[in-house]
Design a protein around this motif. Structure first.
Motif, PDB file in Angstrom:
ATOM      1  N   SER A  29       0.843  -1.203   0.000  1.00  0.00           N
ATOM      2  CA  SER A  29       0.000   0.000   0.000  1.00  0.00           C
ATOM      3  C   SER A  29       0.872   1.244   0.000  1.00  0.00           C
ATOM      4  O   SER A  29       2.080   1.172   0.183  1.00  0.00           O
ATOM      5  CB  SER A  29      -0.934   0.021   1.226  1.00  0.00           C
ATOM      6  OG  SER A  29      -0.232   0.415   2.392  1.00  0.00           O
ATOM      7  N   TYR A  30       0.223   2.362  -0.191  1.00  0.00           N
ATOM      8  CA  TYR A  30       0.813   3.698  -0.115  1.00  0.00           C
ATOM      9  C   TYR A  30       1.894   3.936  -1.165  1.00  0.00           C
ATOM     10  O   TYR A  30       3.092   3.821  -0.910  1.00  0.00           O
ATOM     11  CB  TYR A  30       1.361   3.992   1.286  1.00  0.00           C
ATOM     12  CG  TYR A  30       1.470   5.473   1.573  1.00  0.00           C
ATOM     13  CD1 TYR A  30       0.341   6.264   1.737  1.00  0.00           C
ATOM     14  CD2 TYR A  30       2.711   6.094   1.649  1.00  0.00           C
ATOM     15  CE1 TYR A  30       0.442   7.630   1.995  1.00  0.00           C
ATOM     16  CE2 TYR A  30       2.827   7.460   1.902  1.00  0.00           C
ATOM     17  CZ  TYR A  30       1.682   8.223   2.075  1.00  0.00           C
ATOM     18  OH  TYR A  30       1.787   9.572   2.334  1.00  0.00           O
ATOM     19  N   GLU A  34      -2.065   3.629  -8.068  1.00  0.00           N
ATOM     20  CA  GLU A  34      -2.607   2.297  -7.792  1.00  0.00           C
ATOM     21  C   GLU A  34      -2.028   1.292  -8.770  1.00  0.00           C
ATOM     22  O   GLU A  34      -1.825   0.132  -8.437  1.00  0.00           O
ATOM     23  CB  GLU A  34      -4.136   2.343  -7.899  1.00  0.00           C
ATOM     24  CG  GLU A  34      -4.773   1.134  -7.277  1.00  0.00           C
ATOM     25  CD  GLU A  34      -6.286   1.175  -7.365  1.00  0.00           C
ATOM     26  OE1 GLU A  34      -6.895   1.925  -6.592  1.00  0.00           O
ATOM     27  OE2 GLU A  34      -6.832   0.444  -8.215  1.00  0.00           O
ATOM     28  N   LEU A  37       1.078  -0.240  -7.466  1.00  0.00           N
ATOM     29  CA  LEU A  37       0.810  -1.240  -6.419  1.00  0.00           C
ATOM     30  C   LEU A  37       0.310  -2.542  -7.046  1.00  0.00           C
ATOM     31  O   LEU A  37       0.698  -3.641  -6.635  1.00  0.00           O
ATOM     32  CB  LEU A  37      -0.218  -0.696  -5.421  1.00  0.00           C
ATOM     33  CG  LEU A  37       0.225   0.517  -4.595  1.00  0.00           C
ATOM     34  CD1 LEU A  37      -0.931   1.029  -3.745  1.00  0.00           C
ATOM     35  CD2 LEU A  37       1.403   0.160  -3.691  1.00  0.00           C
ATOM     36  N   PHE A  50      -2.655  -5.859  -3.195  1.00  0.00           N
ATOM     37  CA  PHE A  50      -2.463  -4.461  -2.832  1.00  0.00           C
ATOM     38  C   PHE A  50      -3.754  -3.918  -2.256  1.00  0.00           C
ATOM     39  O   PHE A  50      -4.824  -4.517  -2.420  1.00  0.00           O
ATOM     40  CB  PHE A  50      -1.999  -3.628  -4.043  1.00  0.00           C
ATOM     41  CG  PHE A  50      -3.068  -3.416  -5.079  1.00  0.00           C
ATOM     42  CD1 PHE A  50      -3.318  -4.379  -6.036  1.00  0.00           C
ATOM     43  CD2 PHE A  50      -3.833  -2.260  -5.079  1.00  0.00           C
ATOM     44  CE1 PHE A  50      -4.319  -4.205  -6.986  1.00  0.00           C
ATOM     45  CE2 PHE A  50      -4.825  -2.066  -6.028  1.00  0.00           C
ATOM     46  CZ  PHE A  50      -5.074  -3.045  -6.983  1.00  0.00           C
ATOM     47  N   THR A  52      -5.464  -0.310   0.350  1.00  0.00           N
ATOM     48  CA  THR A  52      -5.250   0.975   1.020  1.00  0.00           C
ATOM     49  C   THR A  52      -4.387   0.700   2.259  1.00  0.00           C
ATOM     50  O   THR A  52      -4.300  -0.449   2.718  1.00  0.00           O
ATOM     51  CB  THR A  52      -6.593   1.558   1.479  1.00  0.00           C
ATOM     52  OG1 THR A  52      -7.151   0.648   2.446  1.00  0.00           O
ATOM     53  CG2 THR A  52      -7.564   1.746   0.316  1.00  0.00           C
ATOM     54  N   PRO A  53      -3.769   1.742   2.813  1.00  0.00           N
ATOM     55  CA  PRO A  53      -3.018   1.534   4.049  1.00  0.00           C
ATOM     56  C   PRO A  53      -3.873   0.874   5.148  1.00  0.00           C
ATOM     57  O   PRO A  53      -3.393   0.019   5.889  1.00  0.00           O
ATOM     58  CB  PRO A  53      -2.584   2.950   4.432  1.00  0.00           C
ATOM     59  CG  PRO A  53      -2.450   3.647   3.117  1.00  0.00           C
ATOM     60  CD  PRO A  53      -3.575   3.108   2.279  1.00  0.00           C
ATOM     61  N   ALA A  56      -4.056  -2.713   4.376  1.00  0.00           N
ATOM     62  CA  ALA A  56      -2.751  -3.359   4.610  1.00  0.00           C
ATOM     63  C   ALA A  56      -2.558  -3.638   6.102  1.00  0.00           C
ATOM     64  O   ALA A  56      -1.998  -4.669   6.483  1.00  0.00           O
ATOM     65  CB  ALA A  56      -1.633  -2.470   4.077  1.00  0.00           C
TER      66      ALA A  56
END
Ligand SMILES: NC(=O)c1ccc[n+]([C@@H]2O[C@H](COP(=O)([O-])OP(=O)(O)OC[C@H]3O[C@@H](n4cnc5c(N)ncnc54)[C@H](OP(=O)(O)O)[C@@H]3O)[C@@H](O)[C@H]2O)c1
Length: 213
Positions: A29-30, A34, A37, A50, A52-53, A56
């Protein structure tokens, strides 16, 4: 184990890929795109994906924080509540142009991180080597003599998790003690960076400590 990667740049992308190849369930993530990722997760193979934070961090046995010091607050806000989580940081408290540590001697980036995520079990690891050496160390993991990798933290169980990941990457872990000892490891990294990037020989550099009787 499940490992959430917060920051999928030079360090996060490589470590996440190696963790995935070592059989862990990795969530990248991050990053700013996208697509990056998605590509990383596809290339890493195994159980990598993968998200979003927050995704994750959710259900992760360990979270790797691998972002610039100036991105800490943003990524942590996006990750949500990390209390109880093992948070492994390879991040250094560098200024904007990556020339100086902005925290040193009386504190460390790792300790400042621990203040930002109360209840999280912070371990400092992987930050003492350049990203360029990671795949080489993993490729050489069956050699008898492995390079060392120092880690520190206040929670013994969290350090066990970090030590397992350090071994999986191909290093010989050295637990140096409490998180406050990151005050020593972070400046040590400046020496390693000097050797890796400014002195002849190339950046694929690791270190190994030896004791003589
Ligand atoms: N590189 C090394 O060899 C090394 C060695 C030891 C320690 N460290 C430390 O490890 C940490 C990570 O270093 P790194 O070299 O891996 O950094 P990096 O390559 O710059 O990666 C940072 C990640 O954060 C993402 N990011 C930055 N700004 C963002 C934003 N506004 N929104 C979303 N994502 C954003 C980047 O996205 P993109 O992928 O889109 O760029 C990248 O994935 C740093 O604290 C550094 O001091 C690095």
């Amino acid at each position: 184990m499940r490992v959430g990667i917060l920051g999928s740049g030079l360090m996060g992308a490589k470590l996440g890929t190696i963790f995935a190849r070592a059989g862990h369930e990795v969530v990248f993530s991050y990053a700013r795109s996208e697509e990056k990722l998605r590509r990383l997760a596809r290339k890493a193979g195994g159980k990598a994906r993968f998200g979003t934070p927050r995704e994750a961090a959710q259900d992760a046995d360990a979270v790797l924080l691998a972002v610039h010091w100036l991105r800490f607050d943003d990524v942590l806000a996006q990750a949500g509540d990390l209390s109880g989580k093992v948070v492994i940081t390879c991040s250094l408290p560098m200024n904007a142009d990556d020339t100086e540590l902005v925290v040193a001697q009386s504190s460390s980036g790792a300790e400042e991180l621990a203040k930002k995520v109360p209840g999280a079990r912070v371990v400092a690891a992987f930050g003492t080597v350049p990203s360029e050496v990671l795949f080489g160390v993993y490729a050489a993991r069956r050699r008898k003599q492995r390079p060392s990798l120092v880690c520190c933290g206040d929670d013994p169980k969290a350090k066990k998790v970090a030590v397992k990941l350090i071994r999986d990457v191909g290093f010989d872990p050295i637990d140096i003690g409490a998180l406050r000892l990151a005050r020593y490891t972070e400046p040590f990294t400046m020496l390693i960076a000097r050797l890796a990037y400014e002195v002849k020989g190339g950046p694929a550099l690791a270190y190994r400590f030896e004791r003589f009787k």
